[in-house]
Design an enzyme around this catalytic site. Structure first.
Site, mmCIF file in Angstrom:
data_model
loop_
_atom_site.group_PDB
_atom_site.id
_atom_site.type_symbol
_atom_site.label_atom_id
_atom_site.label_comp_id
_atom_site.label_asym_id
_atom_site.label_seq_id
_atom_site.Cartn_x
_atom_site.Cartn_y
_atom_site.Cartn_z
ATOM 1 N N HIS A 307 30.772 78.820 18.182
ATOM 2 C CA HIS A 307 32.013 79.536 17.912
ATOM 3 C C HIS A 307 31.830 80.391 16.666
ATOM 4 O O HIS A 307 31.149 79.987 15.717
ATOM 5 C CB HIS A 307 33.170 78.549 17.707
ATOM 6 N N ASP A 365 36.480 76.873 25.127
ATOM 7 C CA ASP A 365 36.430 77.748 26.298
ATOM 8 C C ASP A 365 35.595 77.141 27.423
ATOM 9 O O ASP A 365 35.890 77.349 28.599
ATOM 10 C CB ASP A 365 35.847 79.112 25.910
#
Length: 430
Positions: A307, A365
């Site tokens: 991330h 995600d």
């Protein structure tokens, strides 16, 4: 908030004292507002990665430590003890509600889920294969034409009505976009269902038969929405603030946020996860693609790992992982090869030294895409689900900005590198 000073010296040797402000958590910030007026220079920060564009009391992230807090409450505690609707109240009003306050807020949300019938008919103007995000952005932008009598941004009551309306109606609009895309009749919201359950009903029920909401699916949706409710000054939130800073009506500001979220580098990341899994194809191809991901010269990238903000681990992924496995077990893995591939890839990433060293852990995600696929949603709806969840964060930030006495219209500056002044040449001489 404490203040210190930072001395800045320009190329001419002039110096200026800049105040350094300390918040309740996170890095100090240097207040550079006077730099242009005093020194005649701009700061340069492409992507605003090192610039605090505002002061906010809503969400705090420590990417190095994997910390995410809403109004000071760790997201882990909220995920364990709270609900999405309660978190909506927290983000909007700054404190956890009492029992009576929560009941009143939930009632208000329920009573605002219906949308004007004319809005519903707008969907018939979209092509049958229009992307759901295009439809949702367009319909949300149109809402100011239907609720223009309560869009005075300086009126606290109007701001409250807007907040409740948009949070309540986004699931109805999203479900209508989905129904239009698959050619099924629109399903009206039901006041006897909770927020997530009502959304599932509007998405998957049909008039010809009864529909029973799967509780595991509803719990997973509620948890995903809670984890996606806000994420500080990200691209779409900053877009809402920037659009709203002009004094534009809040529906258009949220529509701008939806459009920003649509980008593959932002809200479209969970769609990219499913495309990657489809590209890999089967479990026996994983080693090949993992090797490709490790090769710097190979363009292939594993999506859903690591991330930009979280340099250690994504706390939201840690929370949602259990719900993901629960959904797959409950729903029988209708797409078994794809889910087996995803779980095997997850297993490798959690054990492989390369992933551990690079801190490429599965992020939120990765799991959200798998959950939405397991629930039967097409990939085109993944970002729409994200938009439903993030709406409350956008509204909270928009409200905070509008009520800030120091807020000004957003006006970023630039480093101009184009031609210097030149004279116009007649077309016959060019």
């Amino acid at each position: 908030m404490t203040e210190k000073n930072y001395t800045l010296q320009n190329a001419s040797g002039q110096s200026v004292e800049l105040p350094v402000k300390s918040g309740s958590a996170g890095p100090d910030v240097v207040d550079i507002r006077s730099v242009y007026g005093d020194q005649g220079i701009f700061t340069f920060d492409p992507g605003f990665a090192s610039t605090a564009s505002c002061e906010s009391k809503i969400t705090y992230i420590d990417g190095a430590k994997g910390v995410l807090m809403y109004r000071g409450y760790p997201v882990e505690q909220l995920a364990d003890k709270s609900s999405f609707v309660e978190v909506c109240y927290l983000l909007l009003y700054g404190e956890l509600p009492s029992g009576d306050q929560l009941a009143e807020f939930e009632h208000s949300i329920i009573m605002h889920t219906m949308i004007n019938e004319t809005i519903l008919r707008l969907f018939n103007g979209f092509h049958y294969d229009a992307h759901p995000m295009a439809m949702v952005a367009g319909v949300v932008a149109s809402m100011s034409a239907f609720y223009h009598d309560t869009t005075d941004i300086q009126n606290e009551r109007h701001r409250d009505i807007f907040a409740h309306r948009i949070i309540a109606k986004l699931p109805t609009i999203a479900a209508a976009a989905y129904k239009h895309s698959v050619g099924q009749p629109f399903m009206y919201p039901r006041n006897d269902l909770g927020y997530a359950a009502n959304l599932l009903h509007m998405l998957f029920a049909v008039p010809a038969e009864d529909y029973e909401v799967n509780e595991v699916a509803a719990e997973a949706i509620d948890l995903l929405f809670l984890l996606h409710a806000d994420h500080e000054q990200n691209c779409s939130t900053s877009t809402v603030r920037l659009a709203g800073s002009s004094g534009a009506n809040p529906y258009s500001a949220v529509a701008a946020g939806i459009s920003a979220l649509w980008g593959p580098a932002h809200g479209g990341a969970n769609e990219a996860v499913l495309r990657m899994l489809t590209q890999i194809g089967s479990v026996d191809q994983i080693d090949k693609y993992v090797d490709k991901a490790k090769d710097r010269d190979d363009p292939f990238r594993l999506m859903g790992f690591g991330h930009r903000v979280y340099k250690n681990f994504d706390p939201r992924a840690t929370i949602i992982r259990g719900a993901c496995h629960k959904v797959l077990d409950q729903l029988g893995r209708v797409d078994t090869p794809l889910f087996d591939l995803a779980l095997r890839l997850e297993e490798i990433a959690l054990k492989d030294e390369y992933f551990i060293e690079k801190k490429l852990y599965p992020n939120v995600d990765f799991y959200s895409g798998i959950i939405y696929r397991a629930l039967g949603l097409p990939t085109s709806m993944f970002t729409v689900m994200f938009a439903i969840a993030r709406t409350v964060g956008w509204v909270a930030h928009w409200t905070e900005m509008i009520t800030d006495p120091e807020h000004r219209i957003g006006r970023p500056r630039q480093l101009y590198t184009g031609p210097d002044k030149r004279d116009y040449t007649d077309i016959s001489k060019r």
